[in-house]
Design a protein around this motif. Sequence first.
Motif, PDB file in Angstrom:
ATOM      1  N   ASP A  24      29.787  44.684  45.664  1.00  0.00           N
ATOM      2  CA  ASP A  24      29.447  45.949  45.034  1.00  0.00           C
ATOM      3  C   ASP A  24      29.456  45.793  43.514  1.00  0.00           C
ATOM      4  O   ASP A  24      30.437  45.289  42.943  1.00  0.00           O
ATOM      5  CB  ASP A  24      30.457  47.016  45.469  1.00  0.00           C
ATOM      6  N   PRO A  25      28.392  46.216  42.832  1.00  0.00           N
ATOM      7  CA  PRO A  25      28.330  46.048  41.378  1.00  0.00           C
ATOM      8  C   PRO A  25      29.378  46.852  40.611  1.00  0.00           C
ATOM      9  O   PRO A  25      29.637  46.571  39.444  1.00  0.00           O
ATOM     10  CB  PRO A  25      26.909  46.506  41.019  1.00  0.00           C
ATOM     11  N   ARG A  26      30.009  47.826  41.252  1.00  0.00           N
ATOM     12  CA  ARG A  26      31.063  48.591  40.568  1.00  0.00           C
ATOM     13  C   ARG A  26      32.342  47.774  40.391  1.00  0.00           C
ATOM     14  O   ARG A  26      33.189  48.113  39.564  1.00  0.00           O
ATOM     15  CB  ARG A  26      31.395  49.858  41.371  1.00  0.00           C
ATOM     16  N   LEU A  27      32.489  46.694  41.167  1.00  0.00           N
ATOM     17  CA  LEU A  27      33.752  45.951  41.141  1.00  0.00           C
ATOM     18  C   LEU A  27      33.973  45.158  39.861  1.00  0.00           C
ATOM     19  O   LEU A  27      35.090  45.138  39.338  1.00  0.00           O
ATOM     20  CB  LEU A  27      33.840  45.017  42.347  1.00  0.00           C
ATOM     21  N   ALA A  28      32.959  44.483  39.357  1.00  0.00           N
ATOM     22  CA  ALA A  28      33.141  43.616  38.180  1.00  0.00           C
ATOM     23  C   ALA A  28      33.764  44.363  37.001  1.00  0.00           C
ATOM     24  O   ALA A  28      34.778  43.899  36.444  1.00  0.00           O
ATOM     25  CB  ALA A  28      31.827  42.949  37.790  1.00  0.00           C
ATOM     26  N   LEU A  30      35.508  47.091  37.073  1.00  0.00           N
ATOM     27  CA  LEU A  30      36.852  47.538  37.458  1.00  0.00           C
ATOM     28  C   LEU A  30      37.855  46.402  37.356  1.00  0.00           C
ATOM     29  O   LEU A  30      38.981  46.588  36.879  1.00  0.00           O
ATOM     30  CB  LEU A  30      36.839  48.125  38.868  1.00  0.00           C
ATOM     31  N   PHE A  31      37.454  45.210  37.802  1.00  0.00           N
ATOM     32  CA  PHE A  31      38.342  44.059  37.691  1.00  0.00           C
ATOM     33  C   PHE A  31      38.588  43.696  36.226  1.00  0.00           C
ATOM     34  O   PHE A  31      39.703  43.296  35.864  1.00  0.00           O
ATOM     35  CB  PHE A  31      37.791  42.853  38.457  1.00  0.00           C
ATOM     36  N   GLN A  32      37.566  43.835  35.379  1.00  0.00           N
ATOM     37  CA  GLN A  32      37.757  43.566  33.953  1.00  0.00           C
ATOM     38  C   GLN A  32      38.775  44.533  33.365  1.00  0.00           C
ATOM     39  O   GLN A  32      39.685  44.125  32.634  1.00  0.00           O
ATOM     40  CB  GLN A  32      36.429  43.653  33.214  1.00  0.00           C
ATOM     41  N   ARG A  45      45.748  53.030  39.347  1.00  0.00           N
ATOM     42  CA  ARG A  45      44.526  53.788  39.609  1.00  0.00           C
ATOM     43  C   ARG A  45      43.345  52.854  39.860  1.00  0.00           C
ATOM     44  O   ARG A  45      42.591  53.022  40.814  1.00  0.00           O
ATOM     45  CB  ARG A  45      44.196  54.720  38.434  1.00  0.00           C
ATOM     46  N   LEU A  46      43.214  51.841  39.028  1.00  0.00           N
ATOM     47  CA  LEU A  46      42.124  50.883  39.193  1.00  0.00           C
ATOM     48  C   LEU A  46      42.249  50.122  40.507  1.00  0.00           C
ATOM     49  O   LEU A  46      41.254  49.893  41.189  1.00  0.00           O
ATOM     50  CB  LEU A  46      42.088  49.914  38.010  1.00  0.00           C
ATOM     51  N   GLY A  47      43.459  49.747  40.861  1.00  0.00           N
ATOM     52  CA  GLY A  47      43.685  49.063  42.130  1.00  0.00           C
ATOM     53  C   GLY A  47      43.268  49.920  43.320  1.00  0.00           C
ATOM     54  O   GLY A  47      42.642  49.427  44.265  1.00  0.00           O
ATOM     55  N   ARG A  48      43.593  51.212  43.269  1.00  0.00           N
ATOM     56  CA  ARG A  48      43.188  52.126  44.351  1.00  0.00           C
ATOM     57  C   ARG A  48      41.670  52.268  44.408  1.00  0.00           C
ATOM     58  O   ARG A  48      41.083  52.325  45.491  1.00  0.00           O
ATOM     59  CB  ARG A  48      43.847  53.488  44.169  1.00  0.00           C
ATOM     60  N   GLU A  49      41.046  52.332  43.242  1.00  0.00           N
ATOM     61  CA  GLU A  49      39.585  52.468  43.197  1.00  0.00           C
ATOM     62  C   GLU A  49      38.909  51.224  43.778  1.00  0.00           C
ATOM     63  O   GLU A  49      37.947  51.322  44.543  1.00  0.00           O
ATOM     64  CB  GLU A  49      39.136  52.703  41.752  1.00  0.00           C
ATOM     65  N   ALA A 158      47.698  37.275  39.539  1.00  0.00           N
ATOM     66  CA  ALA A 158      46.689  36.811  38.585  1.00  0.00           C
ATOM     67  C   ALA A 158      45.474  37.733  38.601  1.00  0.00           C
ATOM     68  O   ALA A 158      44.843  37.953  37.568  1.00  0.00           O
ATOM     69  CB  ALA A 158      46.273  35.378  38.915  1.00  0.00           C
ATOM     70  N   VAL A 159      45.168  38.286  39.762  1.00  0.00           N
ATOM     71  CA  VAL A 159      44.037  39.210  39.886  1.00  0.00           C
ATOM     72  C   VAL A 159      44.455  40.609  39.462  1.00  0.00           C
ATOM     73  O   VAL A 159      43.724  41.292  38.748  1.00  0.00           O
ATOM     74  CB  VAL A 159      43.502  39.234  41.338  1.00  0.00           C
TER      75      VAL A 159
END
Length: 182
Positions: A24-28, A30-32, A45-49, A158-159
């Motif tokens: 999903d293109p939304r992930l990159a 969010l991970f940043q 919040r980001l982890g839940r998303e 690390a992630v």
Amino acid sequence: MTRALIALSVILGLALPLAAAQDDPRLAPLFQELGRTASPDEGQRLGREIAAIWLESGRPDIDLLVSEGRQFLASGDLHHAVDRFRRVTLLAPDFAEGWNKLGHAFFLVGDYVTARDSVLMALELEPRHFLALGGLAVIHLRLGEEGEALDAMERALAVNPHLPGTRAQAERLRLKLEGRDT
């Protein structure tokens, strides 16, 4: 798509296109953000998303099976949960969350080796899956594989550095493995 049509596609095993959640293109972004934020609340919040996106298969038949499997897990009906998640992995073998959920169900059944294999498949598809890495750590601990458990915890952190329970458990395990625990 109606529930009856979804059920029919599940029964027949129709090969519908899968929008793999891990792509999903939304992930990159969010991970940043997850890696940059210093705020524990924002990290949570980001982890839940991210986890919510991982649940989106892009296929109504798969989403129905995942939903049913989650309901069976919640009610303690582990046999049916395993069945639903096994179907998910058969119909959508490239859907990482299906493998992660199957691993979770097998863990709860007490089949730690199959749980580990399922979670490893999820991680092959989505190496950033910090929830699967956390689950893998727990599985390794149950199997007496403390070094592997620590490695999985460190990879999860690390992630996603915003896993306070994992961080504390990793530190305790690191001290134990170094012979410095009290």
